[in-house]
Design a protein around this motif. Structure first.
Motif, PDB file in Angstrom:
ATOM      1  N   LEU A  11       0.831  -1.200   0.000  1.00 19.46           N
ATOM      2  CA  LEU A  11       0.000   0.000   0.000  1.00 19.46           C
ATOM      3  C   LEU A  11       0.869   1.255   0.000  1.00 19.46           C
ATOM      4  N   LEU A  12       1.894   1.290   0.858  1.00 19.26           N
ATOM      5  CA  LEU A  12       2.748   2.475   0.945  1.00 19.26           C
ATOM      6  C   LEU A  12       3.541   2.688  -0.347  1.00 19.26           C
ATOM      7  N   ASP A  13       4.010   1.611  -0.962  1.00 19.97           N
ATOM      8  CA  ASP A  13       4.729   1.731  -2.235  1.00 19.97           C
ATOM      9  C   ASP A  13       3.812   2.295  -3.328  1.00 19.97           C
ATOM     10  N   THR A  14       2.586   1.795  -3.380  1.00 20.55           N
ATOM     11  CA  THR A  14       1.622   2.278  -4.380  1.00 20.55           C
ATOM     12  C   THR A  14       1.260   3.733  -4.111  1.00 20.55           C
ATOM     13  N   ALA A  15       1.004   4.056  -2.856  1.00 20.45           N
ATOM     14  CA  ALA A  15       0.658   5.438  -2.496  1.00 20.45           C
ATOM     15  C   ALA A  15       1.819   6.378  -2.818  1.00 20.45           C
ATOM     16  N   PHE A  19       1.500   9.576  -5.205  1.00 18.77           N
ATOM     17  CA  PHE A  19       1.767  10.941  -4.718  1.00 18.77           C
ATOM     18  C   PHE A  19       2.888  11.597  -5.508  1.00 18.77           C
ATOM     19  N   LEU A  20       3.920  10.832  -5.848  1.00 18.96           N
ATOM     20  CA  LEU A  20       5.038  11.390  -6.613  1.00 18.96           C
ATOM     21  C   LEU A  20       4.624  11.707  -8.048  1.00 18.96           C
ATOM     22  N   GLU A  21       3.749  10.883  -8.620  1.00 20.54           N
ATOM     23  CA  GLU A  21       3.331  11.094 -10.003  1.00 20.54           C
ATOM     24  C   GLU A  21       2.291  12.209 -10.126  1.00 20.54           C
ATOM     25  N   LYS A  49      -6.152  10.502   4.647  1.00 21.98           N
ATOM     26  CA  LYS A  49      -5.276  10.613   3.483  1.00 21.98           C
ATOM     27  C   LYS A  49      -3.937  11.226   3.898  1.00 21.98           C
ATOM     28  N   GLN A  50      -3.991  12.196   4.797  1.00 19.76           N
ATOM     29  CA  GLN A  50      -2.761  12.851   5.245  1.00 19.76           C
ATOM     30  C   GLN A  50      -1.823  11.848   5.928  1.00 19.76           C
ATOM     31  N   GLU A  51      -2.373  10.989   6.770  1.00 19.54           N
ATOM     32  CA  GLU A  51      -1.540   9.980   7.422  1.00 19.54           C
ATOM     33  C   GLU A  51      -0.944   9.019   6.395  1.00 19.54           C
ATOM     34  N   LEU A  52      -1.750   8.606   5.413  1.00 13.92           N
ATOM     35  CA  LEU A  52      -1.255   7.730   4.357  1.00 13.92           C
ATOM     36  C   LEU A  52      -0.114   8.419   3.589  1.00 13.92           C
ATOM     37  N   MET A  53      -0.304   9.693   3.265  1.00 14.61           N
ATOM     38  CA  MET A  53       0.714  10.428   2.517  1.00 14.61           C
ATOM     39  C   MET A  53       2.018  10.531   3.317  1.00 14.61           C
ATOM     40  N   VAL A  54       1.915  10.888   4.572  1.00 17.16           N
ATOM     41  CA  VAL A  54       3.121  11.033   5.394  1.00 17.16           C
ATOM     42  C   VAL A  54       3.821   9.689   5.545  1.00 17.16           C
ATOM     43  N   ARG A  55       3.073   8.652   5.851  1.00 20.61           N
ATOM     44  CA  ARG A  55       3.682   7.319   6.006  1.00 20.61           C
ATOM     45  C   ARG A  55       4.339   6.848   4.705  1.00 20.61           C
ATOM     46  N   ALA A  56       3.727   7.190   3.566  1.00 23.29           N
ATOM     47  CA  ALA A  56       4.265   6.763   2.279  1.00 23.29           C
ATOM     48  C   ALA A  56       5.516   7.547   1.888  1.00 23.29           C
TER      49      ALA A  56
END
Length: 196
Positions: A11-15, A19-21, A49-56
């Motif tokens: 999940l983190l790799d995909t996120a 986010f980078l793209e 979403k913010q937590e997912l973004m930061v963790r990713a």
């Protein structure tokens, strides 16, 4: 039909890729589609979403940490410092786009991740570098009254060009292709044991 199973790492790799793209405004629906799951499945793992973004996007423990935790080897210290500097630099090149996205999102990782409780993610790398320089000093292979100060100064000097590019863009001063080697040389001259 049973929902697709996926690991946090997947999940983190995909996120991270999304986010980078697409930048910080990418929809969690896009991330879920990329992963092949429902949006609800994402929010079962990460509350927002913010937590997912930061963790990713927050830097993970660099791969070179495990190597330097083993301690310095028998090769010349200068050679090992050059190798370590190259690995740190490569890690920073990889992390700069992540830092840019977090900055664009005006996100405060320390608040989202509760660093007081969980600890700063860069701490394992810092501790490993302090230990590496401390062992070299104990072996008499360098002069380092404060391995912690040495590790902090060494890693910070390698971060400077990356953060200047991030903050200043094209206005950042040109430090030259040999900046990293010159930094290593400066540090080595300061910590090299002197013949008495």
């Amino acid at each position: 039909m049973r929902p697709r199973s996926f690991s946090d790492e997947e999940l983190l790799d995909t996120a991270r890729r999304c986010f980078l793209e697409h930048g910080p405004s990418v929809s969690t629906d896009v991330i879920a589609q990329e992963l092949g799951v429902s949006q609800a499945a994402l929010f079962k793992r990460f509350r927002t979403k913010q937590e997912l973004m930061v963790r990713a996007l927050i830097p993970r423990t660099p791969p070179w940490v495990a190597e330097i935790e083993q301690g310095p080897d028998a090769r010349p210290v200068l050679e090992q410092m050059r190798e370590l500097a190259a690995k740190i630099d490569a890690f920073l090149v990889q992390q700069l786009p992540c830092i840019s996205v977090l900055s664009a999102a005006k996100t405060h990782p320390a608040k989202v991740l509760n660093w007081e409780k969980e600890g700063w993610p860069g701490m394992p790398a810092h501790r490993a570098m302090v230990g590496w320089f401390a062992r070299l000093a104990e072996q008499g292979r360098i002069v380092a009254p404060s391995p912690a100060a040495l590790a902090t100064a060494f890693s910070s000097s390698l971060q400077v060009p990356h953060f200047m590019k991030h903050a200043l863009g094209s206005a950042a001063p040109e430090l030259g292709d040999d900046y990293r080697d010159r930094v290593v040389e400066v540090f080595w001259r300061g910590i090299e044991p002197r013949a008495v």
